[in-house]
Design an enzyme around this catalytic site. Sequence first.
Site, short mmCIF file in Angstrom:
data_model
loop_
_atom_site.label_atom_id
_atom_site.label_comp_id
_atom_site.label_asym_id
_atom_site.label_seq_id
_atom_site.Cartn_x
_atom_site.Cartn_y
_atom_site.Cartn_z
N HIS A 128 33.05 3.59 87.57
CA HIS A 128 32.02 2.91 86.77
C HIS A 128 32.62 1.68 86.09
O HIS A 128 32.51 1.48 84.87
CB HIS A 128 31.40 3.87 85.74
CG HIS A 128 30.06 3.40 85.23
ND1 HIS A 128 29.92 2.60 84.13
CD2 HIS A 128 28.81 3.57 85.70
CE1 HIS A 128 28.63 2.34 83.91
NE2 HIS A 128 27.93 2.92 84.87
N HIS B 37 21.42 10.52 84.30
CA HIS B 37 20.54 9.91 83.29
C HIS B 37 19.71 8.84 83.98
O HIS B 37 19.96 8.48 85.14
CB HIS B 37 21.35 9.35 82.12
CG HIS B 37 22.26 8.19 82.45
ND1 HIS B 37 23.29 8.28 83.34
CD2 HIS B 37 22.26 6.90 82.00
CE1 HIS B 37 23.92 7.11 83.41
NE2 HIS B 37 23.31 6.26 82.62
N ASP C 13 27.34 8.31 82.43
CA ASP C 13 28.07 7.42 81.54
C ASP C 13 28.24 8.13 80.20
O ASP C 13 27.35 8.84 79.76
CB ASP C 13 27.28 6.14 81.32
CG ASP C 13 27.05 5.38 82.63
OD1 ASP C 13 27.62 5.75 83.65
OD2 ASP C 13 26.26 4.43 82.62
N HIS D 24 25.37 9.13 75.61
CA HIS D 24 25.11 7.77 76.08
C HIS D 24 23.94 7.20 75.30
O HIS D 24 23.38 7.87 74.43
CB HIS D 24 24.83 7.82 77.59
CG HIS D 24 24.96 6.49 78.27
ND1 HIS D 24 25.94 5.58 77.97
CD2 HIS D 24 24.21 5.91 79.24
CE1 HIS D 24 25.79 4.51 78.74
NE2 HIS D 24 24.74 4.68 79.50
N HIS E 195 19.25 5.54 83.60
CA HIS E 195 19.53 4.11 83.78
C HIS E 195 19.49 3.86 85.29
O HIS E 195 20.00 4.67 86.08
CB HIS E 195 20.90 3.73 83.19
CG HIS E 195 20.85 3.57 81.69
ND1 HIS E 195 21.93 3.77 80.88
CD2 HIS E 195 19.82 3.20 80.87
CE1 HIS E 195 21.57 3.55 79.61
NE2 HIS E 195 20.30 3.20 79.59
N ASP F 188 20.96 2.17 87.51
CA ASP F 188 22.12 2.17 88.40
C ASP F 188 22.58 3.58 88.76
O ASP F 188 23.49 3.75 89.57
CB ASP F 188 23.28 1.36 87.80
CG ASP F 188 23.71 1.85 86.43
OD1 ASP F 188 22.82 2.17 85.61
OD2 ASP F 188 24.92 1.91 86.17
N HIS F 189 21.89 4.59 88.20
CA HIS F 189 22.22 5.97 88.55
C HIS F 189 21.12 6.67 89.35
O HIS F 189 21.29 7.82 89.74
CB HIS F 189 22.58 6.78 87.29
CG HIS F 189 23.85 6.32 86.66
ND1 HIS F 189 25.03 7.02 86.74
CD2 HIS F 189 24.15 5.17 85.99
CE1 HIS F 189 25.99 6.35 86.12
NE2 HIS F 189 25.48 5.22 85.66
#
Lengths: 300, 300
Positions: A267, A61, A209, A139, A63, A65-66
């Site tokens: 995570h 996805h 997530d 998510h 976000h 941090d991914h």
Amino acid sequence: MFGVTILGNNSALPVFDRHPTAQIVTLNDQLLLIDCGEGTQMQLSQYKIRRSKINHIFISHLHGDHYFGLPGLINSYGLMSREADLHIYAPSALQQILNLQFEAANTKLPFTLHFHSLPAEGIIVEEDKFSVTCFPVQHRIDCWGFLIKEKNKPRKIDKNKITQYNIPVTAFDKIKMGEDIITNEGETIKNELLTLPGKTPKSYAYCADTLYQENIASHFQNATMVYHETTYLKDLEERAALRFHSTTVQAGKIAKLANCEKLLIGHFSSKYEKLDEFLIETKEVFANTQLAIEGVTFLV
Amino acid sequence: MFGVTILGNNSALPVFDRHPTAQIVTLNDQLLLIDCGEGTQMQLSQYKIRRSKINHIFISHLHGDHYFGLPGLINSYGLMSREADLHIYAPSALQQILNLQFEAANTKLPFTLHFHSLPAEGIIVEEDKFSVTCFPVQHRIDCWGFLIKEKNKPRKIDKNKITQYNIPVTAFDKIKMGEDIITNEGETIKNELLTLPGKTPKSYAYCADTLYQENIASHFQNATMVYHETTYLKDLEERAALRFHSTTVQAGKIAKLANCEKLLIGHFSSKYEKLDEFLIETKEVFANTQLAIEGVTFLV
């Protein structure tokens, strides 16, 4: 070898020398990269992982941090004169972002980048020895889980039966190819009589997530190993739900519902310095659990 | 304190534990961030730099090794509930890239982000104690240098003159404010007679990435310190030119042409593991040179 090497096990805010999400799945001589948080290319160097062997990158996805490490990794491939095609599977908005970045830098990649937009139905990668399926998790924004499955392994020659039926060595190749054998006497011996089943193919599911959602377990029933996020300990179940994340206990329940052999958890929220409690709590629900420690390779 | 802390000194491909470009300029209690390569937020943690003190971020150009760490840093500010305004000075295409990233992640920042598009004329920041000017350098894509100048420092009370003119302590505040003094006898004593010039204001120029171009020196004549890229050693002058980069000797020449006191060199190509030769070669042209070593703070 079918293993998972953790490059980043933290949630969004990098702390305590823990990095944002990224992991390498090794399938014999192929490497798959799942998620690519900031600093992934440095982590690849740190753990001496041969990035040239990565041909498929999966982004769950958008976000940051991914995926914030992806533009840098792609750029570095360009600087290193990569020639092999690179396949990226990610939500479609990423393609526009990457294109803008390439355009602003006047980047001309020396290799072909194939962008495969998620959502996609079912199998998204089909190779000789494995396949990758994607499935929706829940998510705050659209997010995808991935299931990597080895294909059925070839049956193995059964030495006892070879002796019993007096099969010559010259026939072994045919047997390995799955063929039946006709003896000098004209008798047909079925391949299944001369062979034993190959090793059971293994599979690995990735879920991060995601909110705790029992129905995701249907997508990876009987998977050998599942990675499930545990952003919070069990006392913060409410906060986890509000933020579309899961707790230790919830990850354990999903592994159980899916009838997996092993569970890998990661995570971790930046509010936790120590991780011991994550393992203790998850094991109460699902005994065969391991912490996704950076730099460690976990066999599927 | 007026100093420069190096967070990344390498060119595009991070190797040998050297990071892509980023540096912090400390001006008393304010921090300015110049360029923000991938991993900058981790480097800020590593060197215990208080990121909350950064209010201005300058991005020289849109090659990834100079800005791929910015989205992550901004995201982390959001997660840390930053409230203070943040000013970004960068080529305009970056605004579109950031907006797409925020949109894809459904990010709502809890602070105001002011985007200032480069090119901009002359002074781009004007604060009480310093100003920042931007000037064009020459790279493969549009690229900007920055000049950070302290403002004139207040004059200091001259103790000898205070005694000579028999000035009472009660008048000191007025003198410090730059006012003239009228004695009991009605005589006016000019402020300049009672004070000494304040410390000479210092200045710091940043030039990366850039082709060797003598005319850029005109933009920072007499600057106290200049950072100039040295991607290559002097034997690769031709390659440097082809790639719009500079060599050691060229950086030394620029510092000399600009009549700077000090030269800081960085943006080392990933082909060099050891950096000693960079210092030796540059010093042959400009003696007061230092290597931009990561984690080190250089006083301007």
